[in-house]
Design a protein around this motif. Structure first.
Motif, short mmCIF file in Angstrom:
data_model
loop_
_atom_site.label_atom_id
_atom_site.label_comp_id
_atom_site.label_asym_id
_atom_site.label_seq_id
_atom_site.Cartn_x
_atom_site.Cartn_y
_atom_site.Cartn_z
N SER A 115 -12.73 -112.72 52.57
CA SER A 115 -12.45 -111.61 51.66
C SER A 115 -13.12 -111.82 50.32
O SER A 115 -13.41 -112.95 49.91
CB SER A 115 -10.94 -111.45 51.46
N GLN A 116 -13.37 -110.73 49.61
CA GLN A 116 -13.85 -110.79 48.25
C GLN A 116 -12.66 -111.00 47.31
O GLN A 116 -11.58 -110.47 47.53
CB GLN A 116 -14.58 -109.49 47.88
N VAL A 117 -12.87 -111.78 46.27
CA VAL A 117 -11.83 -112.05 45.29
C VAL A 117 -12.34 -111.61 43.92
O VAL A 117 -13.47 -111.91 43.55
CB VAL A 117 -11.47 -113.55 45.27
N ASP A 118 -11.51 -110.90 43.20
CA ASP A 118 -11.91 -110.40 41.88
C ASP A 118 -11.79 -111.53 40.85
O ASP A 118 -10.85 -111.58 40.06
CB ASP A 118 -11.04 -109.21 41.49
N ASP A 119 -12.76 -112.45 40.89
CA ASP A 119 -12.70 -113.60 40.00
C ASP A 119 -13.76 -113.55 38.91
O ASP A 119 -14.04 -114.55 38.26
CB ASP A 119 -12.82 -114.91 40.79
N LEU A 120 -14.34 -112.36 38.68
CA LEU A 120 -15.38 -112.24 37.65
C LEU A 120 -14.80 -112.50 36.26
O LEU A 120 -15.46 -113.12 35.42
CB LEU A 120 -16.03 -110.85 37.71
N VAL A 121 -13.57 -112.04 36.01
CA VAL A 121 -12.95 -112.27 34.70
C VAL A 121 -12.81 -113.77 34.44
O VAL A 121 -13.13 -114.27 33.34
CB VAL A 121 -11.57 -111.58 34.61
N CYS A 122 -12.34 -114.49 35.44
CA CYS A 122 -12.21 -115.94 35.32
C CYS A 122 -13.56 -116.59 35.03
O CYS A 122 -13.69 -117.40 34.12
CB CYS A 122 -11.61 -116.50 36.62
N PHE A 123 -14.57 -116.24 35.80
CA PHE A 123 -15.90 -116.83 35.66
C PHE A 123 -16.50 -116.51 34.30
O PHE A 123 -17.03 -117.39 33.61
CB PHE A 123 -16.80 -116.29 36.79
N THR A 124 -16.40 -115.25 33.89
CA THR A 124 -16.98 -114.84 32.61
C THR A 124 -16.28 -115.52 31.45
O THR A 124 -16.91 -115.95 30.49
CB THR A 124 -16.87 -113.30 32.46
N ARG A 125 -14.96 -115.63 31.53
CA ARG A 125 -14.22 -116.29 30.45
C ARG A 125 -14.61 -117.75 30.35
O ARG A 125 -14.71 -118.31 29.25
CB ARG A 125 -12.72 -116.15 30.68
N THR A 126 -14.83 -118.39 31.49
CA THR A 126 -15.28 -119.77 31.48
C THR A 126 -16.61 -119.92 30.76
O THR A 126 -16.79 -120.80 29.92
CB THR A 126 -15.41 -120.31 32.92
#
Length: 342
Positions: A222-233
């Motif tokens: 499945s796709q996971v909406d982890d762009l916010v996590c990655f961008t914040r990092t």
């Protein structure tokens, strides 16, 4: 921690690092890629070395019964040696030691073995996609600058999901900053308790997973909406590393005033929420409610220990002592006296 890893839920264990990583005040200005310093730049704050006392302990009391609460922090300086003599005296005169609350999954030995093969490749993007395929071009441009600075030429990480790629970047940054995640402090406390024949008690709760293998398989596909996590990092990594160095020094030196003045806003929330709010967790209410259930489980265990023992020693992550959802504030609201170290 080396002594309890086998008891964690298989897939939740893979999220342990995002759940522990901490960040700077969200109001801080993000560090843009074009402002990145040279790869070999010296950290702004030099981390401490040698033997250090760590913080003092909080005292919780009621009716002649006392609980001593010690706050842990990670990451800590690689070359620091923790002086545990003060903690050793308190543990030795206690009847019980409460370990930090963790969510555990007891799925059985053979069921665990059958789930292990499905863990292979869990960090990778579905359909063998690479980071360039799954994040916006401007975000990827920032990633390439920071990857060159902290990780180097390793291209294997390019196949990782953003949440795991960001974690690899953070770990590499910590190493270059003289910091490391590790269980040395908690391992030392456990060894002290065993040496003094003091009871060690879990303060978390069991997560019931009907089909852990299916959970892992669904996550992989499945796709996971982890762009916010990655961008914040990416946006705040250099600032975060500096904040971690300052916090690590404050913990090592036992500077409660400095620790208390720090904002414990968590980068971890964005990363953990990316998974716990994903489609695979829709039917796993126990996963979505992990943080609140851990807090309630600890409070229940702590109150029982306070009632049963003349003296109890408890260990919590320091943000659970001083953060906005302070466990000790909850005890205080229930009529317990709470005294902080000086």
């Amino acid at each position: 921690m080396r002594k309890r890893t086998g008891r964690y839920a298989l897939w939740l264990g893979l999220l342990a690092l995002p759940a522990s990583a901490q960040s700077v005040d969200p109001a801080a200005q993000p560090v843009q890629a074009d402002a990145a310093v040279a790869p070999d730049a010296v950290p702004a704050t030099v981390v401490v070395e040698g033997r250090r006392p760590g913080p003092g302990v909080w005292k919780v009391s009621k009716g002649g019964h006392v609980m001593w609460v010690f706050g842990t922090y990670a990451p800590l300086p690689l070359k620091m040696q923790w002086d545990a003599s003060r903690v050793e005296r308190l543990v030795a005169k206690s009847q019980e030691v409460l370990t930090p609350p963790v969510a555990k999954a007891h799925i059985g030995f053979f069921r665990g073995l059958t789930a292990l093969p499905s863990l292979i490749g869990i960090k990778r993007n579905p359909d063998d996609a690479v980071l360039r395929d799954v994040v916006p071009s401007d975000v990827y441009a920032r990633w390439t600058v920071l990857k060159a600075k902290y990780i180097g030429d390793d291209d294997g990480v390019e196949h990782y999901r953003p949440v795991f790629a960001g974690e690899e970047l953070l770990l590499a940054g910590l190493k270059k900053s003289g910091l490391s995640y590790g269980g040395d402090v908690m391992d030392t406390i456990e060894d002290i308790a065993k040496k003094n024949k003091v009871k060690l008690s879990d303060s978390g709760y069991d997560v019931m997973l009907d089909d852990p293998r299916k959970l892992v398989r669904d996550f992989k596909n499945s796709q996971v909406d982890d762009l916010v996590c990655f961008t914040r990092t990416l946006d705040s990594l250099d600032v975060d590393l500096e904040t971690m160095r300052v916090r690590a020094n404050a913990w090592a030196n036992g500077d409660i005033a400095q620790i208390r003045g720090m904002n414990f806003a968590e980068r971890r929330d964005a990363c953990l929420d990316a998974v716990l709010n994903s489609s695979i967790a829709k039917d796993a209410a126990a996963l979505r409610q992990t943080r609140e259930r851990l807090r309630l489980a600890w409070l229940r265990t702590a109150e029982k220990a306070l009632a049963d023992n003349a003296s109890t020693f408890a260990v919590l992550e320091i943000q659970d002592i001083l953060g906005p959802a302070s466990y000790l504030s909850a005890l205080q609201s229930r009529g317990y006296a709470v005294e902080s170290p000086r």
